[in-house]
Write a protein that holds these residues in place. Sequence first.
Motif, PDB file in Angstrom:
ATOM      1  N   LYS A 113      -7.525   0.592  -2.243  1.00 27.16           N
ATOM      2  CA  LYS A 113      -6.829   1.455  -3.209  1.00 27.16           C
ATOM      3  C   LYS A 113      -5.828   0.649  -4.025  1.00 27.16           C
ATOM      4  CE  LYS A 113      -2.920   3.254  -0.526  1.00 27.16           C
ATOM      5  NZ  LYS A 113      -2.285   4.419   0.032  1.00 27.16           N
TER       6      LYS A 113
ATOM      7  N   ASN B 275      -5.887   1.871   3.403  1.00 23.69           N
ATOM      8  CA  ASN B 275      -7.043   1.517   2.586  1.00 23.69           C
ATOM      9  C   ASN B 275      -6.671   0.390   1.623  1.00 23.69           C
ATOM     10  OD1 ASN B 275      -9.189   1.308   0.848  1.00 23.69           O
ATOM     11  ND2 ASN B 275      -9.278   3.488   0.347  1.00 23.69           N
TER      12      ASN B 275
ATOM     13  N   HIS C 228      -1.525   9.022   7.002  1.00 25.72           N
ATOM     14  CA  HIS C 228      -2.942   9.340   6.779  1.00 25.72           C
ATOM     15  C   HIS C 228      -3.739   8.041   6.885  1.00 25.72           C
ATOM     16  CE1 HIS C 228      -1.417  13.111   5.161  1.00 25.72           C
ATOM     17  NE2 HIS C 228      -0.594  12.391   4.425  1.00 25.72           N
ATOM     18  N   VAL C 229      -4.983   8.123   7.278  1.00 26.67           N
ATOM     19  CA  VAL C 229      -5.841   6.946   7.360  1.00 26.67           C
ATOM     20  C   VAL C 229      -5.885   6.225   6.014  1.00 26.67           C
ATOM     21  CG1 VAL C 229      -8.235   6.196   7.659  1.00 26.67           C
ATOM     22  CG2 VAL C 229      -7.228   7.790   9.277  1.00 26.67           C
ATOM     23  N   SER C 230      -5.844   6.959   4.936  1.00 24.37           N
ATOM     24  CA  SER C 230      -5.916   6.357   3.603  1.00 24.37           C
ATOM     25  C   SER C 230      -4.728   5.436   3.299  1.00 24.37           C
ATOM     26  CB  SER C 230      -6.026   7.438   2.535  1.00 24.37           C
ATOM     27  OG  SER C 230      -4.880   8.269   2.545  1.00 24.37           O
ATOM     28  N   ASP C 231      -3.644   5.560   4.056  1.00 26.01           N
ATOM     29  CA  ASP C 231      -2.503   4.670   3.855  1.00 26.01           C
ATOM     30  C   ASP C 231      -2.852   3.216   4.182  1.00 26.01           C
ATOM     31  OD1 ASP C 231      -0.867   6.765   3.031  1.00 26.01           O
ATOM     32  OD2 ASP C 231      -0.083   7.119   5.058  1.00 26.01           O
TER      33      ASP C 231
ATOM     34  N   LEU D 197       0.846  -1.194   0.000  1.00 25.07           N
ATOM     35  CA  LEU D 197       0.000   0.000   0.000  1.00 25.07           C
ATOM     36  C   LEU D 197       0.879   1.241   0.000  1.00 25.07           C
ATOM     37  CD1 LEU D 197      -2.709  -1.075   2.591  1.00 25.07           C
ATOM     38  CD2 LEU D 197      -2.973  -0.892   0.114  1.00 25.07           C
TER      39      LEU D 197
ATOM     40  N   LYS E  82      -2.543  -0.791  -5.402  1.00 25.05           N
ATOM     41  CA  LYS E  82      -1.275  -1.083  -4.745  1.00 25.05           C
ATOM     42  C   LYS E  82      -0.113  -0.532  -5.570  1.00 25.05           C
ATOM     43  CE  LYS E  82      -3.616  -3.821  -1.921  1.00 25.05           C
ATOM     44  NZ  LYS E  82      -4.974  -3.700  -2.391  1.00 25.05           N
TER      45      LYS E  82
ATOM     46  N   MET F 277       2.141   4.753   8.258  1.00 24.67           N
ATOM     47  CA  MET F 277       1.015   5.614   7.920  1.00 24.67           C
ATOM     48  C   MET F 277       1.226   7.043   8.382  1.00 24.67           C
ATOM     49  SD  MET F 277      -2.064   3.561   9.925  1.00 24.67           S
ATOM     50  CE  MET F 277      -2.672   5.028  10.658  1.00 24.67           C
TER      51      MET F 277
END
Length: 130
Positions: free
Chosen positions: A109, A106, A101-104, A33, A111, A99
Amino acid sequence: MSSIFSKIISGDIPAHKVAEDDEFLAFLDVSPLVMGHVLVIPKKEVDYIFDIEDETYAKLTLFAKKVAVGIKKAFPCKKVGVAVIGLEVPHAHIHLIPMNHVSDMNFAKEKLKPSQDDLAVAAAKIKAAL
């Protein structure tokens, strides 16, 4: 219940290992990720993480903690996230993900597709930080 992770443990499939002892192995995810994304596994084949014996589970968590400290040093970030999903490979494993950000964290998303050289550099950075 042999899996791709069993083949990594046996050396039949190469991996960018960052830490290893008699019971556990930590190696880079080849489709991370974010760079520094590591998988931590027990060497004993167990599909579901909560089927691991209590003592081994506790030691796996402590092994993962040591690796997470190295990841944070090698890839400066706010925190190292922890995830256990367990659907994609039938071998218990913990994802450790740098991480900011929280999106890290996810998993839906796209790869990354790092080169083998990029992975080797990332593994070396984490090993040096350990």
